[in-house]
Write a protein that holds these residues in place. Structure first.
Motif, PDB file in Angstrom:
ATOM      1  N   ILE A   1       3.242   9.978  -1.333  1.00 34.48           N
ATOM      2  CA  ILE A   1       2.495   9.333  -2.409  1.00 34.48           C
ATOM      3  C   ILE A   1       1.026   9.701  -2.199  1.00 34.48           C
TER       4      ILE A   1
ATOM      5  N   GLU B   1      -2.596  -4.669  -4.111  1.00 33.67           N
ATOM      6  CA  GLU B   1      -1.838  -3.674  -4.872  1.00 33.67           C
ATOM      7  C   GLU B   1      -0.432  -3.543  -4.302  1.00 33.67           C
TER       8      GLU B   1
ATOM      9  N   ILE C   1       3.362  -1.676  -4.194  1.00 35.01           N
ATOM     10  CA  ILE C   1       4.226  -0.519  -4.436  1.00 35.01           C
ATOM     11  C   ILE C   1       5.654  -0.966  -4.175  1.00 35.01           C
TER      12      ILE C   1
ATOM     13  N   ASP D   1       2.410  -2.663  -9.170  1.00 31.05           N
ATOM     14  CA  ASP D   1       1.436  -1.705  -9.693  1.00 31.05           C
ATOM     15  C   ASP D   1       2.014  -0.299  -9.748  1.00 31.05           C
ATOM     16  N   HIS D   2       2.910   0.003  -8.792  1.00 32.07           N
ATOM     17  CA  HIS D   2       3.511   1.343  -8.731  1.00 32.07           C
ATOM     18  C   HIS D   2       4.974   1.196  -8.325  1.00 32.07           C
TER      19      HIS D   2
ATOM     20  N   PHE E   1       7.852   3.640  -6.562  1.00 32.06           N
ATOM     21  CA  PHE E   1       8.173   4.906  -5.902  1.00 32.06           C
ATOM     22  C   PHE E   1       9.415   4.709  -5.034  1.00 32.06           C
TER      23      PHE E   1
END
Length: 569
Positions: free
Chosen positions: A308, A341, A343, A378-379, A381
């Motif tokens: 990432i 944040e 992930i 937020d993300h 993956f």
């Protein structure tokens, strides 16, 4: 070869430092002798095996159109400094100085050297494509050399480097090398699998590793037995089945979970499936704290996280940072109520009514839902290791997991080295263009150990026919007492030797049990025993290395019998 004119040095017990079965058996069979940490002498018997591997590799590389050369083992620092790898490669690189105080290294790999050759010697597109290879000693200063030649500091390797005018040409050679490697490992009699893999310190994009399957392997391989899908665990993906929808609970609940810090413990305590829990891991990157969310039964894949872009240099957050940013301690942190944040792994996104840490020691939240009790991630993956039993990403079956020993690796380097080293040629339009490059390595000395890990029994090594130091052993019983036994043994020995069969005549004045044990320990595929009792019936005894019982063969038929056996191998 007569044992009396050769050198065999077997041991009844392996030295205490030997861990893997291959290390123990190679020392016991006298294939290698330890000189120092990660340094081994290949004894005559072991060298015969090593040369067998080398011969097959060389034959297949030559057949592929690759051209052999030999580059120096000692490299001037300037080439490595040119690519920036002098400092980046790390302590594995053994650095030395000459009498003039100039810096050199003992080559751990040869990308810089071959690229320098190419930029000096190749000037036109008409000379391309080219694929150069060498069989050369490498040195990498392993922090913990272990497992004998499996992870030694000095090792024998075949490395090849190809140069091309375009990506299509590179792809063609890459596929050719894939096929060549498959032929090599098939000829060596190995059970292997090719898997997609990370390029690591070599760089570039696109690579495959070739693994010999063995329980002692350091690498974990994910594959689908019903399709061609296979990948190293670091890169493997899967198709997760969608979870059945649930009725969302109205309210999040805070529950007391004293001393329950792991998802497994929390699930057991709350009497829920572990798949209903969410694991929260705190990491730092670029002086920023991030939270990683995984399903409770899943494990973090650090390599995927490093891929990432903004997490390339991530580290696990310290307890001090976690306490400062979340007000909690590891084991109880969670995403609810934090502005950090987030992930999330795809497996977490569709979870409903899940359990996670409450950011208070001794407490967890249950019945948590995204968009209701906390913000959506937020993300998203893929940051986890796949599990056996999941659906293959190609949709053609269920994934299985096994262990493997890496013995080969091929890369598409593209212009990683040619660009930085200004290695170029003139194309059809007279324009300067950087080489497209490929890199293809095989660990020749490691193959020997890997083969033994895969092929052994209680008696010792069971070498595949293509790797055995000798094809046939002749053991005369009482040769020094019986002229008839001696005559027939010598006659058979000469017949096989004249036919270019690699035959070992054990002409020692030893007990039969000692000779049998040595033959089995060193892994010779076929054995003939000649004794007075059998000769009275004009017979000899034959036993294959993996046969349960010996069989009696007529003396006048044994030559034809053995030749037929060798032809089928």
């Amino acid at each position: 070869m007569r044992v009396s004119q050769f050198f065999i040095s077997t041991l009844k017990e392996a030295p205490a430092e030997a861990e893997l079965i291959s290390h123990k058996l190679m020392l016991r069979a006298g294939l290698i002798k330890r000189l120092g940490s990660g340094l081994y002498t290949w004894m005559p018997l072991g060298l015969r095996v090593l040369r067998k591997v080398e011969k097959i590799v060389r034959e297949e590389m030559d057949k592929s159109g690759a051209i052999e050369l030999l580059m120096p083992a000692i490299h001037p620092a300037e080439l490595w400094q040119e690519t920036g790898r002098w400092d980046v490669f790390g302590p594995q690189m053994l650095k030395i100085k000459d009498r003039h105080d100039h810096d050199f290294c003992f080559g751990p790999t040869h990308e810089e050297i071959i690229t320098d050759i190419a930029r000096r010697e190749i000037s036109s597109y008409r000379q391309l494509p080219l694929n150069f290879y060498q069989i050369q000693t490498k040195f990498r200063d392993e922090i913990r050399p272990r497992f004998g030649v499996m992870r030694a500091r000095e090792f024998l390797m075949k490395d090849a480097y190809s140069f091309h005018t375009n990506i299509d040409s590179l792809e063609e050679t890459y596929q050719l090398m894939y096929q060549t490697y498959s032929r090599i490992f098939t000829r060596l009699g190995l059970n292997f699998r090719a898997v997609t893999a990370d390029t690591g310190a070599i760089g570039g994009s696109g690579s495959h590793e070739f693994h010999v399957l063995a329980e002692s392997g350091e690498d974990i391989i994910v594959f689908c037995p019903d399709s061609d899908y296979a990948a190293n665990i670091e890169l493997a993906t899967s198709n997760l089945l969608s979870l059945p929808p649930e009725a969302l609970t109205d309210k999040i609940q805070k529950v007391h979970t004293p001393d329950q810090k792991t998802c497994a413990d929390v699930a057991k305590f709350l009497k829920i499936p572990i798949q209903k829990t969410v694991k929260t891991l705190a990491i730092t990157a670029n002086n920023t704290l991030y939270l990683l969310l995984l399903r409770g039964d899943h494990q973090l894949n650090e390599l995927k996280v490093k891929k990432i872009p903004f997490l390339a240099d991530f580290e696990m957050a310290s307890e001090e940072i976690i306490l400062k940013e979340t007000g909690s301690v590891p084991g109880y942190i969670g995403p609810v109520g934090l502005t950090t944040e987030i992930i999330a792994d795809p497996a977490v996104i569709n979870m409903q009514n899940f359990v996670c840490g409450a950011n208070e020691e001794g407490f967890h939240f249950k019945d948590v839902n995204f968009g209701h009790d906390l913000k959506k991630p937020d993300h998203v993956f893929d940051i986890r290791n796949v599990l056996a039993g999941e659906l293959s990403p190609d949709g053609n079956g269920i994934l299985e997991i096994c262990r493997g020993i890496e013995v080969g690796h091929i890369f598409k380097l593209h212009t990683k080295y040619s660009e930085i080293m200004k290695a170029n040629y003139l194309n059809e339009l007279g324009q300067t263009q950087n080489f497209e490059m490929g890199c293809y390595g095989i660990g020749i000395s490691r193959i020997v150990a890997a083969a033994i890990e895969q092929n052994n029994d209680e008696q010792g090594i069971v070498f595949p026919a293509g790797m055995a130091p000798f094809q046939l052993a002749i053991i005369p019983i009482g040769m020094h007492k019986s002229e008839q036994v001696k005559f027939e043994a010598e006659k058979l020995y000469n017949c096989f030797a004249d036919a270019d069969i690699e035959v070992l005549l054990d002409d020692r004045n030893e007990r039969p049990g000692v000779m049998f044990a040595d033959t089995e320990l060193i892994g010779i595929p076929h054995r003939i025993v000649i004794g007075e009792r059998g000769l009275k019936q004009s017979c000899v005894e034959y036993k294959g290395r993996t046969d349960q019982n010996a069989q009696t063969i007529a003396l006048d038929e044994i030559y034809t019998f053995i030749m037929a056996k060798l032809c089928t191998n």
